[in-house]
Design an enzyme around this catalytic site. Structure first.
Site, PDB file in Angstrom:
ATOM      1  N   ASN A 126       0.820  -1.222   0.000  1.00 52.34           N
ATOM      2  CA  ASN A 126       0.000   0.000   0.000  1.00 52.34           C
ATOM      3  C   ASN A 126       0.852   1.270   0.000  1.00 52.34           C
ATOM      4  O   ASN A 126       0.589   2.197  -0.761  1.00 52.34           O
ATOM      5  CB  ASN A 126      -0.945   0.011   1.208  1.00 52.34           C
ATOM      6  CG  ASN A 126      -1.936  -1.140   1.169  1.00 52.34           C
ATOM      7  OD1 ASN A 126      -1.956  -1.908   0.214  1.00 52.34           O
ATOM      8  ND2 ASN A 126      -2.738  -1.274   2.211  1.00 52.34           N
ATOM      9  N   HIS A 172     -18.331  35.105 -31.128  1.00 51.54           N
ATOM     10  CA  HIS A 172     -19.482  34.336 -31.649  1.00 51.54           C
ATOM     11  C   HIS A 172     -19.183  33.831 -33.066  1.00 51.54           C
ATOM     12  O   HIS A 172     -20.098  33.638 -33.864  1.00 51.54           O
ATOM     13  CB  HIS A 172     -20.757  35.175 -31.691  1.00 51.54           C
ATOM     14  CG  HIS A 172     -21.076  35.880 -30.418  1.00 51.54           C
ATOM     15  ND1 HIS A 172     -21.949  35.384 -29.491  1.00 51.54           N
ATOM     16  CD2 HIS A 172     -20.598  37.050 -29.895  1.00 51.54           C
ATOM     17  CE1 HIS A 172     -22.023  36.227 -28.464  1.00 51.54           C
ATOM     18  NE2 HIS A 172     -21.205  37.235 -28.673  1.00 51.54           N
ATOM     19  N   SER A 293      -6.072  11.831 -48.059  1.00 44.45           N
ATOM     20  CA  SER A 293      -7.259  10.992 -48.159  1.00 44.45           C
ATOM     21  C   SER A 293      -6.945   9.822 -49.076  1.00 44.45           C
ATOM     22  O   SER A 293      -6.225   9.975 -50.058  1.00 44.45           O
ATOM     23  CB  SER A 293      -8.416  11.812 -48.733  1.00 44.45           C
ATOM     24  OG  SER A 293      -9.376  10.967 -49.328  1.00 44.45           O
ATOM     25  N   LYS A 299      -6.905  16.063 -51.204  1.00 47.18           N
ATOM     26  CA  LYS A 299      -7.075  16.356 -49.790  1.00 47.18           C
ATOM     27  C   LYS A 299      -5.771  16.420 -49.005  1.00 47.18           C
ATOM     28  O   LYS A 299      -4.861  15.634 -49.203  1.00 47.18           O
ATOM     29  CB  LYS A 299      -7.971  15.296 -49.115  1.00 47.18           C
ATOM     30  CG  LYS A 299      -9.434  15.390 -49.462  1.00 47.18           C
ATOM     31  CD  LYS A 299     -10.108  16.714 -49.081  1.00 47.18           C
ATOM     32  CE  LYS A 299     -10.243  16.907 -47.600  1.00 47.18           C
ATOM     33  NZ  LYS A 299     -11.260  16.009 -47.003  1.00 47.18           N
ATOM     34  N   ASN A 301      -5.389  16.881 -44.935  1.00 47.40           N
ATOM     35  CA  ASN A 301      -6.148  17.062 -43.691  1.00 47.40           C
ATOM     36  C   ASN A 301      -5.219  17.322 -42.517  1.00 47.40           C
ATOM     37  O   ASN A 301      -4.178  16.678 -42.397  1.00 47.40           O
ATOM     38  CB  ASN A 301      -6.981  15.813 -43.401  1.00 47.40           C
ATOM     39  CG  ASN A 301      -7.948  15.488 -44.529  1.00 47.40           C
ATOM     40  OD1 ASN A 301      -8.508  16.394 -45.155  1.00 47.40           O
ATOM     41  ND2 ASN A 301      -8.118  14.202 -44.806  1.00 47.40           N
ATOM     42  N   GLU A 306      -6.991  17.676 -35.488  1.00 48.21           N
ATOM     43  CA  GLU A 306      -8.223  16.945 -35.196  1.00 48.21           C
ATOM     44  C   GLU A 306      -8.008  15.961 -34.051  1.00 48.21           C
ATOM     45  O   GLU A 306      -8.878  15.758 -33.209  1.00 48.21           O
ATOM     46  CB  GLU A 306      -8.723  16.216 -36.445  1.00 48.21           C
ATOM     47  CG  GLU A 306      -9.251  17.194 -37.492  1.00 48.21           C
ATOM     48  CD  GLU A 306      -9.565  16.538 -38.824  1.00 48.21           C
ATOM     49  OE1 GLU A 306      -9.757  15.303 -38.877  1.00 48.21           O
ATOM     50  OE2 GLU A 306      -9.602  17.265 -39.834  1.00 48.21           O
ATOM     51  N   TYR A 333      -6.616   2.017   1.951  1.00 50.87           N
ATOM     52  CA  TYR A 333      -6.453   1.304   0.679  1.00 50.87           C
ATOM     53  C   TYR A 333      -7.568   0.306   0.381  1.00 50.87           C
ATOM     54  O   TYR A 333      -7.963  -0.478   1.243  1.00 50.87           O
ATOM     55  CB  TYR A 333      -5.096   0.566   0.644  1.00 50.87           C
ATOM     56  CG  TYR A 333      -4.873  -0.095  -0.708  1.00 50.87           C
ATOM     57  CD1 TYR A 333      -4.348   0.632  -1.767  1.00 50.87           C
ATOM     58  CD2 TYR A 333      -5.243  -1.422  -0.934  1.00 50.87           C
ATOM     59  CE1 TYR A 333      -4.188   0.060  -3.028  1.00 50.87           C
ATOM     60  CE2 TYR A 333      -5.086  -2.008  -2.189  1.00 50.87           C
ATOM     61  CZ  TYR A 333      -4.561  -1.257  -3.222  1.00 50.87           C
ATOM     62  OH  TYR A 333      -4.410  -1.820  -4.454  1.00 50.87           O
ATOM     63  N   LYS A 341      -3.977   3.372 -12.362  1.00 50.43           N
ATOM     64  CA  LYS A 341      -2.807   3.344 -13.243  1.00 50.43           C
ATOM     65  C   LYS A 341      -3.103   3.486 -14.722  1.00 50.43           C
ATOM     66  O   LYS A 341      -2.497   4.316 -15.406  1.00 50.43           O
ATOM     67  CB  LYS A 341      -1.996   2.072 -12.983  1.00 50.43           C
ATOM     68  CG  LYS A 341      -1.254   2.176 -11.683  1.00 50.43           C
ATOM     69  CD  LYS A 341      -0.660   0.884 -11.254  1.00 50.43           C
ATOM     70  CE  LYS A 341      -0.526   0.861  -9.752  1.00 50.43           C
ATOM     71  NZ  LYS A 341      -1.836   0.965  -9.035  1.00 50.43           N
TER      72      LYS A 341
HETATM   73  N1  ARG Z   1      -1.208  -3.682  -7.495  1.00 49.45           N
HETATM   74  C1  ARG Z   1      -1.720  -2.993  -6.351  1.00 49.45           C
HETATM   75  C2  ARG Z   1      -2.205  -1.612  -6.777  1.00 49.45           C
HETATM   76  O1  ARG Z   1      -1.850  -1.200  -7.798  1.00 49.45           O
HETATM   77  C3  ARG Z   1      -0.656  -2.841  -5.317  1.00 49.45           C
HETATM   78  C4  ARG Z   1      -1.168  -2.673  -3.951  1.00 49.45           C
HETATM   79  C5  ARG Z   1      -1.764  -3.940  -3.463  1.00 49.45           C
HETATM   80  N2  ARG Z   1      -2.145  -3.851  -2.089  1.00 49.45           N
HETATM   81  C6  ARG Z   1      -2.989  -4.720  -1.521  1.00 49.45           C
HETATM   82  N3  ARG Z   1      -3.264  -4.546  -0.278  1.00 49.45           N
HETATM   83  N4  ARG Z   1      -3.485  -5.726  -2.190  1.00 49.45           N
HETATM   84  O2  ARG Z   1      -2.947  -0.968  -6.108  1.00 49.45           O
END
Ligand code: ARG
Length: 477
Positions: A126, A172, A293, A299, A301, A306, A333, A341
């Protein structure tokens, strides 16, 4: 086979770091659950930070006697070997390598044996994962800051070089008043500067160390967190372990900040897409930032623009998505936090690419100053006509209305506002005199706006100079 090898092969067979209280060491996890639970597929990107944190943590626990100096050295050397495996792309990820933390520890154990089992003393994944993330974000944010500064630099350069180019300014999406092209360019440099300042504030909050918070309660082995933080280059330590282990505000903040930047850049892209259309032709986007294109040979682009506009949606999605993940979580946690992630990584990658592409587009586009000035029309000087009257003592509200009458008269007579004779104008107000001719000049129109922040040459040059000074100031540490 040594005892240790036997243990290793058992681990390869699916035993877990946390397997002690489970039947057969956690080897019986449902196969789909195992991959559902695993984050190694994406958190392997943090291998470097994970090893960096572990090396520093080993030193910290050796200082308080949890491991001997010799054991500490073995761990350091082992971690260097693990790092080399990643570096040389030969780290063999096993199905049981749940996440980067597990994978690195498993590999360390293969290299140095039992001593590896002491590294995690007092630490939890954690506080480990939060520390890895903070290290990872710190590095990428510093790079991103550089790209933003580069964009502002390109704005400054173009603004200075093309300061005499005039264009219609739109409100506008209708022709409003005459402005300098440089003024438009810099209207994006300033917000980008604010975003850099905001990013610096976010970076300061990212750069606080959560390691030593354990799973929830703190560190039981007297680790000197301040020294550990210094070792890892953090500016300070988190003050509450329950807060620290469950906190992902730094991820949310980054994604919300990214959303704001993208809202701005999508506006910037939209302006340039309009300006580069054949109907405007104010600018031409360089070939290197355009595509063609497959069907229509003519074309070209501006896909770069975009995609900048389009990817804003993706970044907003990550920002909202992650807030949804956070909403309603109990404190500290929970595995939900592992969802941080992919959103963060993709958000960060997107921002890195977009800001660099934006700088490239702006640095390489060409401006057609003729097209811009030929798009100026006398009706855009109606405000100037009102100001002419104001300078002769007419109250602005009246002047506005009188100028409006002149616009209507010109429209009725199907002539340009500037083609009205003094006699015609005098039918509207006696105040009009011969010198009204001076109003019909686009450059002098812009020159009225000489207060700070305006579009006069001097006021724009002042912006350029201020930005140039800011660009040479160092990034805060
Ligand atoms: N892979 C976990 C995450 O990204 C790591 C932490 C895991 N902790 C736990 N108490 N299971 O959050």
């Amino acid at each position: 086979m040594s005892d240790m090898d036997a243990e290793n092969s058992e681990r390869e067979g699916g035993a877990k770091l946390w397997g002690g209280r489970f039947t057969s060491g956690g080897a019986g996890t449902n196969a789909l659950m195992e991959s559902f639970n695993a984050s190694i597929r994406f958190d392997r990107r943090m291998w470097r930070e994970d090893i960096q944190g572990s090396k520093a943590y080993a030193t910290a626990i050796s200082k308080v006697g949890v491991i001997t100096p010799d054991e500490c050295e073995q761990i350091q050397a082992g971690l260097d070997r693990v790092a080399a495996d990643w570096e040389q792309d030969r780290f063999d990820i096993l199905q049981s390598d749940e996440d980067i933390h597990t994978a690195n520890e498993r590999k360390l154990r293969e290299y140095i044996g039992q001593v590896a089992l002491k590294l995690h003393t007092g630490r939890s994944r954690n506080d480990q994962v939060s520390t890895d993330m903070r290290l990872w974000v710190r590095q990428r944010v510093a790079e991103l800051r550089g790209y933003l500064v580069e964009f502002i630099g390109v704005c400054r350069k173009r603004a200075e070089e093309e300061i005499d180019v005039l264009m219609p300014g739109y409100t506008h999406l209708q022709r409003a008043q005459v402005v300098r092209w440089s003024h438009w360019v810099l209207s994006f440099a300033w917000p980008m500067k604010r975003y850099v300042e905001q990013l610096d504030e976010i970076a300061a909050r990212v750069n606080v160390m959560s390691l030593g918070s354990g799973a929830i309660a703190g560190n039981a082995f007297g680790v000197d967190r301040e020294a550990l933080a210094e070792d890892l280059g953090f500016n300070g330590v988190t003050e509450n372990s329950m807060d620290a282990t469950g906190d992902r505000d730094f991820v949310a903040e980054f994604l919300m900040w990214s959303s704001l930047v993208m809202a701005r850049l999508s506006k910037w892209a939209e302006d340039l897409l309009l300006f580069s259309s054949k109907e405007f032709n104010f600018v031409a986007i360089a070939d290197q930032y355009s595509t063609g294109s497959s069907l229509m040979p003519q074309k070209k682009n501006a896909d770069s623009l975009e995609l900048i506009r389009g990817k804003a949606g993706r970044v907003f999605g990550h920002s909202c998505g992650f807030l949804m993940t956070l909403k309603g979580l109990p404190s500290t946690y929970c595995k939900d936090l592992q969802e941080d992630k992919e959103m963060l990584f993709d958000g960060m990658d997107t921002m890195h690419a977009i800001v660099q592409i934006a700088s490239g587009v702006l640095a390489t586009l060409t401006v057609d100053s003729e097209k811009m000035s030929s798009a100026l029309s006398p009706d855009m000087l109606a405000t100037d006509l009102a100001y002419y009257l104001v300078r002769k003592g007419v109250p602005f509200r009246d002047a506005h209305s009188l100028s409006g009458s002149a616009v209507a008269l010109a429209e009725k007579s199907a002539i340009a506002l500037s083609s009205l004779t003094v006699e015609q104008l005098k039918t509207i107000s006696e105040v009009f005199e011969d010198d009204v001719r001076s109003v019909w000049n686009y450059t002098s129109s812009t020159e009225q706006y000489s207060s700070t922040g305006g579009t006069s040459r001097r006021a724009v040059q002042e912006q350029v100079d201020k930005l140039a000074a800011w660009l040479t100031s160092p990034a805060p540490r």
